[in-house]
Design a protein around this motif. Structure first.
Motif, short mmCIF file in Angstrom:
data_model
loop_
_atom_site.label_atom_id
_atom_site.label_comp_id
_atom_site.label_asym_id
_atom_site.label_seq_id
_atom_site.Cartn_x
_atom_site.Cartn_y
_atom_site.Cartn_z
N ILE A 82 30.93 22.01 45.61
CA ILE A 82 30.09 22.55 46.69
C ILE A 82 28.63 22.45 46.27
O ILE A 82 27.75 22.20 47.09
CB ILE A 82 30.51 24.00 47.02
CG1 ILE A 82 31.91 24.02 47.61
CG2 ILE A 82 29.51 24.68 47.96
CD1 ILE A 82 32.14 23.09 48.78
N VAL A 141 43.28 6.38 56.71
CA VAL A 141 42.99 4.97 56.40
C VAL A 141 44.07 4.53 55.43
O VAL A 141 44.16 5.04 54.31
CB VAL A 141 41.59 4.81 55.78
CG1 VAL A 141 41.34 3.35 55.43
CG2 VAL A 141 40.51 5.33 56.73
N LEU A 181 41.60 17.68 54.34
CA LEU A 181 42.81 17.97 53.56
C LEU A 181 42.58 17.63 52.08
O LEU A 181 43.18 16.73 51.53
CB LEU A 181 43.98 17.17 54.15
CG LEU A 181 45.39 17.60 53.81
CD1 LEU A 181 45.61 19.07 54.05
CD2 LEU A 181 46.39 16.78 54.60
N GLU A 232 38.99 11.08 58.93
CA GLU A 232 39.63 12.11 58.10
C GLU A 232 41.12 12.15 58.42
O GLU A 232 41.50 12.22 59.59
CB GLU A 232 38.96 13.47 58.37
CG GLU A 232 39.71 14.68 57.89
CD GLU A 232 39.98 14.68 56.38
OE1 GLU A 232 39.07 14.41 55.59
OE2 GLU A 232 41.15 14.96 56.01
N ARG A 233 41.94 12.17 57.38
CA ARG A 233 43.39 12.13 57.63
C ARG A 233 43.95 13.45 58.15
O ARG A 233 44.96 13.48 58.83
CB ARG A 233 44.12 11.72 56.35
CG ARG A 233 43.94 12.75 55.27
CD ARG A 233 44.62 12.40 53.98
NE ARG A 233 44.37 13.48 53.05
CZ ARG A 233 44.99 13.64 51.90
NH1 ARG A 233 45.90 12.77 51.53
NH2 ARG A 233 44.71 14.66 51.14
N SER A 239 37.27 20.82 50.29
CA SER A 239 36.01 21.38 50.82
C SER A 239 36.17 22.61 51.70
O SER A 239 35.24 23.40 51.82
CB SER A 239 35.23 20.31 51.57
OG SER A 239 34.79 19.34 50.66
N GLY A 265 34.84 17.33 40.55
CA GLY A 265 35.13 18.41 39.60
C GLY A 265 35.27 19.75 40.31
O GLY A 265 35.52 19.82 41.52
N PHE A 276 31.90 29.66 46.00
CA PHE A 276 30.87 30.06 45.04
C PHE A 276 29.73 29.05 45.09
O PHE A 276 29.97 27.85 44.99
CB PHE A 276 31.43 30.05 43.60
CG PHE A 276 32.29 31.24 43.25
CD1 PHE A 276 33.21 31.76 44.15
CD2 PHE A 276 32.17 31.84 42.01
CE1 PHE A 276 34.00 32.85 43.82
CE2 PHE A 276 32.96 32.93 41.67
CZ PHE A 276 33.87 33.44 42.57
C1 LIG Z 1 40.90 26.24 44.96
C2 LIG Z 1 39.55 25.62 44.80
C3 LIG Z 1 38.43 26.41 44.57
C4 LIG Z 1 37.17 25.83 44.44
N1 LIG Z 1 36.08 26.64 44.35
C5 LIG Z 1 34.85 26.09 44.35
C6 LIG Z 1 33.69 26.91 44.40
O1 LIG Z 1 33.80 28.13 44.53
N2 LIG Z 1 32.47 26.33 44.32
C7 LIG Z 1 32.34 24.97 44.20
O2 LIG Z 1 31.20 24.49 44.06
N3 LIG Z 1 33.41 24.16 44.21
C8 LIG Z 1 34.65 24.68 44.30
N4 LIG Z 1 35.75 23.87 44.33
C9 LIG Z 1 35.56 22.41 44.25
C10 LIG Z 1 35.06 21.82 45.58
O3 LIG Z 1 35.73 22.41 46.66
C11 LIG Z 1 35.27 20.30 45.55
O4 LIG Z 1 34.72 19.74 44.38
C12 LIG Z 1 34.61 19.62 46.76
O5 LIG Z 1 35.01 20.25 47.95
C13 LIG Z 1 34.97 18.15 46.80
O6 LIG Z 1 34.43 17.61 47.97
P1 LIG Z 1 34.78 16.12 48.41
O7 LIG Z 1 34.14 15.91 49.72
O8 LIG Z 1 34.49 15.18 47.31
O9 LIG Z 1 36.37 16.09 48.50
P2 LIG Z 1 37.37 16.72 49.59
O10 LIG Z 1 36.88 17.99 50.13
O11 LIG Z 1 38.72 16.73 48.93
O12 LIG Z 1 37.32 15.64 50.73
C14 LIG Z 1 37.99 14.40 50.66
C15 LIG Z 1 38.62 14.18 52.01
O13 LIG Z 1 39.15 12.85 52.06
C16 LIG Z 1 40.28 12.89 52.91
N5 LIG Z 1 41.08 11.69 52.65
C17 LIG Z 1 41.68 11.34 51.49
N6 LIG Z 1 42.30 10.16 51.62
C18 LIG Z 1 42.09 9.74 52.90
C19 LIG Z 1 42.48 8.59 53.65
N7 LIG Z 1 43.21 7.60 53.10
N8 LIG Z 1 42.11 8.51 54.96
C20 LIG Z 1 41.36 9.48 55.55
N9 LIG Z 1 40.96 10.59 54.87
C21 LIG Z 1 41.32 10.71 53.57
C22 LIG Z 1 40.97 14.18 52.49
O14 LIG Z 1 41.89 14.61 53.47
C23 LIG Z 1 39.79 15.11 52.26
O15 LIG Z 1 39.52 15.91 53.40
C24 LIG Z 1 37.03 24.41 44.47
C25 LIG Z 1 38.14 23.62 44.70
C26 LIG Z 1 39.40 24.21 44.88
C27 LIG Z 1 40.59 23.33 45.16
#
Ligand SMILES: Cc1cc2nc3c(=O)[nH]c(=O)nc-3n(C[C@H](O)[C@H](O)[C@H](O)COP(=O)(O)OP(=O)(O)OC[C@H]3O[C@@H](n4cnc5c(N)ncnc54)[C@H](O)[C@@H]3O)c2cc1C
Length: 377
Positions: A360, A197, A52, A46-47, A55, A356, A61
């Motif tokens: 969560i 990465v 970042l 994780e960067r 999540s 999207g 919600f």
């Molecule tokens: C303000 C806000 C409110 C939301 N509210 C809700 C809600 O109430 N309910 C719900 O269901 N969803 C909600 N969401 C959406 C939900 O949070 C996301 O869809 C979900 O967290 C995405 O998860 P993920 O693991 O795919 O991505 P992320 O959580 O973005 O994880 C991807 C990770 O990859 C890391 N990364 C990226 N590039 C690199 C690299 N080159 N090297 C190492 N690490 C890297 C990033 O730092 C990041 O931590 C909300 C989103 C936001 C922004």
């Protein structure tokens, strides 16, 4: 030149499986691999010091869609695709809760609500959406609850309709990632935080990664790679239908005698608020400035901030004194296609991204499915 010892090279640079991204998807992918392959060496990279992306920045919600959002989706996709998406959300939430336990994510069965500013044919609209959802939940999902408008303290000259969904609740997303990290530790997954990465290259034998941490360059190699970087995957997969979307949240001080209790939406799911004790968390509003919110940069859009504060004053907590205690943004991944992108990029590399706005609810399943693509059977 990398300054790495013989011992470090021996123990920390050669893995069977590497997962990139410690959001909900990456954590569930790593968990799946560690559970299935007890003797494999697994790393999660994780960067950020903390994840970042989205999540740990979201509203928490545990929801699967409000009436106006489902109506909007119905115009954009077939009922079959929409049902698949809704099913993914419902089953994903079940998996999240079953896997981690309600206590470890602070799940509250607080109900979901939606505010309406006009009530044209609302009864009929509720009925239609309940009918659509029937193959997934054979109980009445949405009900009209106008009598709660006063109970929650909304401005009743503006909020004229309220629906309730008893199948929705809330979680603490920070606690969720904390619990996932704990589980990964207990399964001996090596978690590298503050490590980016920069690039990867696949050869016939191995996948070579270039890592950077505190300006220190490290080369790592792995047999299998699972990429869970949501919007940020665009950097490596330019051809894919992925684009960023910034989301903004503000949190008030403790508001004495706050009557609001639950998870609320309005305007097609673009706006949402919930209470955290006596504080109010309000977020959304991207739709008023989509162009500037289509960005990979964290930050605050003053137009959106103003609009959210105006809504708080006008109809959410009218006649109450409050101030904003904290505010933050997160980056989501979107596409023309509303379904997540789960794909095998090559024999040994898989991709699970484009979660999207309700990631969560689907993150647990997306993570597991992405891992399965590279797990030897
Ligand atoms: C303000 C806000 C409110 C939301 N509210 C809700 C809600 O109430 N309910 C719900 O269901 N969803 C909600 N969401 C959406 C939900 O949070 C996301 O869809 C979900 O967290 C995405 O998860 P993920 O693991 O795919 O991505 P992320 O959580 O973005 O994880 C991807 C990770 O990859 C890391 N990364 C990226 N590039 C690199 C690299 N080159 N090297 C190492 N690490 C890297 C990033 O730092 C990041 O931590 C909300 C989103 C936001 C922004």
């Amino acid at each position: 030149m990398e300054n790495i010892s013989f011992w470090e090279k021996k123990w920390f640079t050669n893995y069977d499986y590497v997962v990139i991204g410690a959001g909900i998807v990456g954590c569930f992918a790593a968990l799946k691999i560690a559970n299935e392959k007890k003797n494999a060496k697994v790393a999660l990279i994780e960067r950020g010091i903390l994840p970042l992306g989205a999540s740990t920045k979201n509203a928490g919600f545990a929801c699967f869609g409000s009436i106006t959002e489902i109506e909007k989706n119905r115009k954009e996709m077939s009922d079959d695709d929409l049902l698949s998406l809704l099913e993914l959300r419902i089953k994903g939430l079940e998996k999240l809760r079953n896997n981690l336990g309600d206590k470890n994510i602070s799940y509250s069965n607080c109900n979901g609500y939606e505010l309406f500013f006009g009530i044209d044919a609302l009864d009929r609209r509720i009925h239609k959406i309940n009918e659509l959802l029937n193959p997934l939940i054979d109980k009445k999902v949405f009900s009209l609850r106008n009598k709660y408008i006063k109970r929650f303290g909304f401005a009743k000259e503006i909020v004229v309709g309220l629906t309730e969904n008893k199948f929705e609740g809330s979680i603490d997303p920070g606690k969720m990632i904390f619990s996932l990290k704990k589980k990964l530790g207990s399964l001996s997954v090596d978690c590298y935080f503050s490590t980016e990465v920069e690039s990867f290259e696949e050869t016939s034998k191995k996948i070579y990664l270039k890592l950077n941490s505190s300006n220190q360059s490290i080369d790592m190699k792995t047999n299998k790679l699972v990429i869970c970087t949501n919007a940020f995957a665009k950097k490596w997969f330019d051809m894919e239908d992925i684009s960023p979307g910034r989301g903004f949240i503000l949190l008030t001080n403790n508001i004495p005698d706050l009557k609001i209790n639950g998870c609320f939406h309005y305007n097609g799911g673009y706006y949402y608020f919930r209470n955290i004790g006596n504080r109010l968390l309000l977020g959304g509003g991207r739709e008023i400035d989509i162009k500037n919110e289509t960005t990979y940069s964290f930050g605050i859009n003053n137009r959106i901030r103003q609009k959210l504060i105006e809504d708080l004053k006008r109809f959410i907590v009218p006649n109450k004194d409050f101030h904003i205690k904290s505010e933050w943004s997160g980056i989501m991944g979107f596409g023309q296609n509303k379904l997540p992108l789960i794909k095998k990029f090559s024999e040994n590399i898989s991709l699970g991204v484009r979660l999207g706005g309700m990631g969560i609810s689907i993150g647990s399943i997306v993570g597991e499915k992405t891992a399965e693509l590279v797990l030897d059977k």
